[in-house]
Design a protein around this motif. Sequence first.
Motif, PDB file in Angstrom:
ATOM      1  N   PRO A 201       3.798 -37.218   3.627  1.00 21.76           N
ATOM      2  CA  PRO A 201       4.474 -38.779   4.133  1.00 21.76           C
ATOM      3  C   PRO A 201       5.189 -37.264   5.620  1.00 21.76           C
ATOM      4  O   PRO A 201       5.887 -38.659   5.842  1.00 21.76           O
ATOM      5  N   LEU A 202       4.999 -36.118   5.613  1.00 18.74           N
ATOM      6  CA  LEU A 202       5.757 -35.769   6.995  1.00 18.74           C
ATOM      7  C   LEU A 202       5.361 -36.018   8.676  1.00 18.74           C
ATOM      8  O   LEU A 202       5.975 -36.919   9.413  1.00 18.74           O
ATOM      9  N   TYR A 203       3.799 -35.693   7.958  1.00 18.75           N
ATOM     10  CA  TYR A 203       3.076 -36.824   9.100  1.00 18.75           C
ATOM     11  C   TYR A 203       3.051 -38.138   9.434  1.00 18.75           C
ATOM     12  O   TYR A 203       3.158 -38.741  10.088  1.00 18.75           O
ATOM     13  N   GLU A 204       3.469 -38.791   8.113  1.00 22.50           N
ATOM     14  CA  GLU A 204       2.912 -39.597   8.266  1.00 22.50           C
ATOM     15  C   GLU A 204       4.358 -40.438   9.133  1.00 22.50           C
ATOM     16  O   GLU A 204       4.374 -41.847   9.911  1.00 22.50           O
ATOM     17  N   ARG A 205       5.508 -39.944   8.564  1.00 21.66           N
ATOM     18  CA  ARG A 205       7.091 -40.296   9.372  1.00 21.66           C
ATOM     19  C   ARG A 205       6.855 -40.629  10.787  1.00 21.66           C
ATOM     20  O   ARG A 205       7.087 -41.178  11.861  1.00 21.66           O
ATOM     21  N   ALA A 206       6.743 -38.814  10.717  1.00 18.34           N
ATOM     22  CA  ALA A 206       5.908 -38.633  12.076  1.00 18.34           C
ATOM     23  C   ALA A 206       5.484 -39.473  13.541  1.00 18.34           C
ATOM     24  O   ALA A 206       5.376 -39.688  14.146  1.00 18.34           O
ATOM     25  N   GLN A 207       3.743 -39.912  12.830  1.00 16.55           N
ATOM     26  CA  GLN A 207       3.023 -40.547  13.161  1.00 16.55           C
ATOM     27  C   GLN A 207       3.797 -42.005  13.770  1.00 16.55           C
ATOM     28  O   GLN A 207       3.812 -42.577  14.791  1.00 16.55           O
ATOM     29  N   LYS A 208       4.466 -42.933  12.844  1.00 14.75           N
ATOM     30  CA  LYS A 208       5.529 -44.148  12.766  1.00 14.75           C
ATOM     31  C   LYS A 208       6.445 -43.326  14.348  1.00 14.75           C
ATOM     32  O   LYS A 208       6.881 -44.601  15.064  1.00 14.75           O
ATOM     33  N   ILE A 209       7.677 -42.570  14.240  1.00 15.21           N
ATOM     34  CA  ILE A 209       8.189 -42.853  14.993  1.00 15.21           C
ATOM     35  C   ILE A 209       8.359 -42.369  16.232  1.00 15.21           C
ATOM     36  O   ILE A 209       7.502 -43.187  17.878  1.00 15.21           O
ATOM     37  N   TYR A 210       6.209 -41.787  16.460  1.00 13.60           N
ATOM     38  CA  TYR A 210       5.980 -41.885  17.693  1.00 13.60           C
ATOM     39  C   TYR A 210       5.235 -43.141  18.815  1.00 13.60           C
ATOM     40  O   TYR A 210       5.675 -43.604  19.628  1.00 13.60           O
ATOM     41  N   GLU A 211       4.731 -43.797  17.165  1.00  5.82           N
ATOM     42  CA  GLU A 211       3.873 -44.902  17.994  1.00  5.82           C
ATOM     43  C   GLU A 211       4.880 -46.009  18.188  1.00  5.82           C
ATOM     44  O   GLU A 211       4.922 -46.814  19.133  1.00  5.82           O
ATOM     45  N   ASP A 212       6.633 -46.326  17.471  1.00  4.70           N
ATOM     46  CA  ASP A 212       7.717 -46.900  18.039  1.00  4.70           C
ATOM     47  C   ASP A 212       8.154 -46.521  18.911  1.00  4.70           C
ATOM     48  O   ASP A 212       8.446 -47.281  20.367  1.00  4.70           O
ATOM     49  N   THR A 213       8.223 -44.951  19.620  1.00  6.25           N
ATOM     50  CA  THR A 213       9.120 -44.584  21.061  1.00  6.25           C
ATOM     51  C   THR A 213       7.673 -44.304  22.132  1.00  6.25           C
ATOM     52  O   THR A 213       8.711 -45.292  23.076  1.00  6.25           O
ATOM     53  N   LEU A 214       7.340 -43.340  21.837  1.00 10.48           N
ATOM     54  CA  LEU A 214       5.948 -44.302  23.055  1.00 10.48           C
ATOM     55  C   LEU A 214       5.073 -44.423  23.425  1.00 10.48           C
ATOM     56  O   LEU A 214       4.818 -44.797  24.327  1.00 10.48           O
ATOM     57  N   GLY A 215       4.723 -45.457  22.266  1.00 10.30           N
ATOM     58  CA  GLY A 215       3.197 -45.664  22.350  1.00 10.30           C
ATOM     59  C   GLY A 215       1.918 -45.466  20.892  1.00 10.30           C
ATOM     60  O   GLY A 215       2.260 -43.977  20.651  1.00 10.30           O
ATOM     61  N   PRO A 216       1.440 -46.544  20.897  1.00 10.47           N
ATOM     62  CA  PRO A 216       0.368 -46.160  20.568  1.00 10.47           C
ATOM     63  C   PRO A 216      -0.144 -45.058  20.819  1.00 10.47           C
ATOM     64  O   PRO A 216      -1.515 -44.435  20.241  1.00 10.47           O
ATOM     65  N   ASN A 217      -0.711 -45.013  22.157  1.00  7.35           N
ATOM     66  CA  ASN A 217      -1.459 -44.668  22.512  1.00  7.35           C
ATOM     67  C   ASN A 217      -1.071 -42.644  23.730  1.00  7.35           C
ATOM     68  O   ASN A 217      -1.973 -42.463  24.277  1.00  7.35           O
TER      69      ASN A 217
ATOM     70  N   LEU B 126      -2.377 -37.341  14.045  1.00 14.48           N
ATOM     71  CA  LEU B 126      -3.267 -37.969  13.851  1.00 14.48           C
ATOM     72  C   LEU B 126      -4.657 -37.273  13.750  1.00 14.48           C
ATOM     73  O   LEU B 126      -5.817 -37.128  12.267  1.00 14.48           O
ATOM     74  N   ARG B 127      -5.010 -36.779  14.373  1.00 14.80           N
ATOM     75  CA  ARG B 127      -6.084 -34.967  14.402  1.00 14.80           C
ATOM     76  C   ARG B 127      -5.510 -34.212  13.234  1.00 14.80           C
ATOM     77  O   ARG B 127      -6.204 -33.759  12.864  1.00 14.80           O
TER      78      ARG B 127
END
Length: 1332
Positions: A1226-1242, A1250-1251
């Motif tokens: 859940p920590l990874y998933e939350r971090a991924q969501k924050i990154y995608e929302d703030t920095l963009g999906p790419n 993701l790695r």
Amino acid sequence: MGTGGSLLHHNDEDDVLGVYEYESSDGVIKSIPVEVKPRGRLGLRSVKSFGKPKGGSLRSALSVDLENPEVEKIRRDFEMYRLNKENEVANMEKKVLKFETENRRLRAELQTMQKMCGKRLEERDAALKAEHQAVVRAAAFESDRDKIQRQFKIFRETKESELQNLLKAHREFENTLTKSGIGFLDDDSTSRLELPVGSGHPGNWWTALESEPSMGSTTQLHTPMFRGPEFAHSLLEMDGPYINVNKDDWTAVAASLAQSYTPTLDTQQVNVIHVYICAPRDVHTEANIFIEKFVPDLQKLCVTEGCFLIATFMPQNTAAGSRSKDAQAPDHVIAACRRRLEQCSIFIAFLGNQVESFTETEFELGCLNDQCEKSVIICLKNSSRQTVPSETEALRRRVRERRSIKLLEYSSDPEEGAEMARTELEKIIKVELGLDQKQQVEIPDNICQLDSPEILCGGGLWDAHHDHEQLEAMTQALRSTCELGFEKYYERLNAHVAAPGPLPPLLITGPAGSGRSLLLAKWMELQQQKTPATLILSHFVGGPTSCSANSTIMLRRLTAQLMQQVTSPPALTCDPLRLVDEFPKWLEKVSSKTNGGVILVLDSIDRLQNGETELSWLLDPLPVDSRVIVTVQEDKCPQSWKSWQTLEIEDMTSKSRMELLRAELASLGKTLTTVQEHSILDHCDECNCSPIYVVLLANDIARCSSDELVEQHLCSFLECADAVQLFMAIIDCLRHEYETPDSKGTLKKVLKYVYASRNGLSETELFDLIPTMTHNFWVPLETVLLDHFILVYRSGLLVFAHEQVWQAIQRKYFADDGAMLHNTQHFLKDYFSRFNRPGEVSYRVADELPWLNRQLGEKEALHDNLLNLCIFVQLYGRGRCAELIGYWQFLGVDKNTMAHAYVTATKKMEGMIDQTSSFITLPRIADVYEAVGRFLRDLALLNEALTPLQRALEIRETALDPDHPSVAQSLHQLAGLHAQQAKFSVAEALYKQAWEIYDGAFGPDHCMAAKEMDALAIVYQKQGKLELAEPLHKRASSIRRKCRLPRVTPTHLRVADPLRKRTLQLEELAMAADSLDLARTLNEIGVLYYLQSSIDTAESFIKRSLEMRESLVGTDHPDYAQSLSNLAGLYNDCRQYDKAEPLYEQALEIRRKHFPAEHRNIGSIVKNLAMMYKKMGKLDKAKVLYMEMVDIRERSFGANHPAVATVLVNLAVLHSQQGNHTLALPLYERAQKIYEDTLGPNHPRVAETLRNLALLKYDQGEYETAAKLYKRATEIKESDPSLYPVRSPSHHGSTGELYPPPVRKSRSRASSSGDTGSTLRNSHTLQIQSAY
């Protein structure tokens, strides 16, 4: 004519018609008939019958007997004459035919040549036309080029300005964020100046500047982000002017300074610390105790560091010969005293109850002047009197008002006052010399340079004095007030430099004193301003016996300067033969890669020892992009050099002499009458005097105090025909003017000692050699000797300023059979022999003593000098192998015998450890063994070098820790020796062991580790293992690019270092002994040294700040916590975790008491401590701190800030390391969501997260999900590769690892690699890749 005889025909006359009785006629008349006079009677008998029968033929009957001897003789003569003429006619006819044939041939050739000449004339006209067109095009091209260069310069400056403005604005913004409490944005700010994975290993200087990595031991995730300057949130904290300075900025600025800064040295200050002592009559006792008891020890301290301490004490009442308060010293003594006051860098005064006439002037110039930048120590004697004179009280009050003065008060005991002054002066001197007051055996700051013999053997002295000597020679020439009309010569020099193609050297000739050195110095200054990209190297030859006249030393110095222009240059050889061979190659290599090429300027090379032999490469074709300019005297120029292009300095005209005379006099504030000018010029024209003669005469006239004295000097000096005689006359004049009955003969001794020495003498040495000489006599005399160009300072030593002075002293004092010179050199030899003991041998002893013994022919003493290992280390450490070899050759000793002698001497010295003073220690013995081994290896004595190098390794492993960097240094040297012997397997093992030690001591990305990688790669190349060599080379290059420091020459460091180190001393003297401001300054200077990679010095300053803050504010203050945090950061960076942990914990405890939980000061320590726990393997403690960091950042930035995501990923990594995948997911998933929302999906952070998720899913056995996540991460990365840095191989087991470092069995898995799961991670990565 019609006689009967003419009708007769005899057989002998048949040749008239060419018909014989038995032959036919060929129709050619062969002879002319001769008329025969009639005889008295006719006879029936023929003259000669030729054997024909007598008969009754009519012919025979009518024949006349002409037998007459005279006729026969005439006939025979005629026949001979006729035949000769016929032959001559035939020959003439043949010649005529031959001449006609030749004439026709020549006419044909002439016609052909006429046609060819016409054709050539047409071609010449065409060539001239083409040349004109080319010149026009070249001019147009130059104009266009200059225009483009100007435009590019403007463009570059504009962009640089914009970049600086952006950088400034960026940092202001960061500072604003920092002050507003948003202190963790740096962990997520993405800069593309990223570091390779693994660069965060402890020991690497870049660790302090990177963001915390968001992957742990088992996952390769977030690339460490290097954003910029904020030590306050890294390992070190500060609150001073360096808050926006980081190591990358410091490196860039220092590199820029190193390229653009050309030090202009004060010839009075280089390598000299001037101390002026002021003491009125009532405190003379204190001054005398200070000078006699304490100054000699301080002078020894300075000499061991390659510097001279000069303490000047000039009691004016004694000089005046009176005890009266109002007694005044002579004017020339007062003037010299003022000049020495202006030159001094340290002013010490003892002040009692009396103030003399000159005391106030001394205080004004020494410490009370607003422009004064000296270090000042005032020792005030407590008065036992009830009343103090008003002038003394006023002076004391003014002194106390100056905050920049160090005030010391003592009782009436003179010994106490002298001791207090000594203590403070010693502190200042140690700061000047860069010595720590508490010296500890630590890893040297310059460990990255241990590959050079200079560092091994006291490299602080390596070539520094020789460099200063060259800079001072240049500076002296540049200070001339007149250029002697050099413009026409500048044009010729510029044309030579600008000419295309390879050119031979340009030879500048002229007599002594014609201004050759001045011409070169002025032109080099103009050329450097005109073409700053051009590398200009110069060498000025001094005295014929000095080190500057040694061609090998010159080539070594110039080669070192060329090697500074390339990246990662090899070690500079000490073998003189290899130096001669390698210098032309380095010149070609550097000149071809330098934009403006290389200009090599050599002055007075005719005075070089063995110059024609060791400069034979000048006769070969020079590189295309290099130009060589040399100067010689006309009568000393070798024949082989006379074929070069020559620029001859012409004799001065009467007009130019007048201009020079007037210019010199005007610069000195003096004028002459017209009659005096004409008398000088008439004499100069008559004797064809050189420029130095005119300048010298003008300087002497300028110091004359009256017109009568001017006339007297002119009458005396105008009898001198040349500069040598003029110098002799001036010396006589000075002797009569300055010497007294007590000082008679002192000037002669000074000049004799300077002449008999090799490199000159220091002022301290002169006072030792002449004990009766006083400062009141010497200082005025030294001033006038300098003003008359008789003496000059070179690297702190007094030498003759011109070659003519040398000749004048030779004529005046050493014109005998050599006995005087022999006795003088023997006296100098006895003096320097007094310092021929361990611990007292300085570079001066090593330079002078062996040379004096060789000059005196004392081979036994020279042999003892060479086997004195202190002298050997001093010479070898400065690259003087040629001198060592020359001395041994003078003794007739071959190399093998020499090698055996050095090894035996070192073993003997090792046996003296317990028998002598503490100077001889095992580490020093190891250094000597290594120096001997390297010296023998440089001379290709490989078998002989093995024993000392092995012994050095054994001693260091025993005396020091087996993991000490010095042990790695010995391993490196020993491996290099085995590699030279083609024992590659042994060399490989030793290099790996050295690499392992450096990796453990400094981290995997240190420059020393890169050095071992390069060496190991070369060994692999020699064995043909290219697949192993190439990755090592690439990785070493990557490390060097990261940790490369600016290439600053020893001269730049020597000039800049004292200024930098005096920062604290000036601050300390400006305040009270202990203050919060001083503690802050100490902290800032410690951080500054940290920025410069000087760990030991930084530690000493931060410790002093810590101690001072503890005494001032106690152990529960935020300032104290800051010092604790910085000291902990240093230990953390050096991987001394056991020292750093309690400091971090104590600092965190203090800050929790004074700041709210979300404050940035708490967050910075929590972050650093958590990262350190992770490196130490204390994952449970790290996990607690990372959870606290999540809470801090959520309250500071909000729950959806990228800084929060970074901590979440790191916390997830810790859970993954402990096998808690359920908590990590859940920590990874939350971090991924924050990154995608703030920095963009790419964004790269999304890909890295993701790695990590892919690896987590792989560990859980969900291979399909892991493959999808990894594929998506790869697609993001491939969509914009420029966002990802090129990663070098890491010791942490990343997928880029191509060659793993050796791992010691004694170390744990975590401590050796910092990665407890690196093998597992690599296997996971390979399996995932194979799935695709």
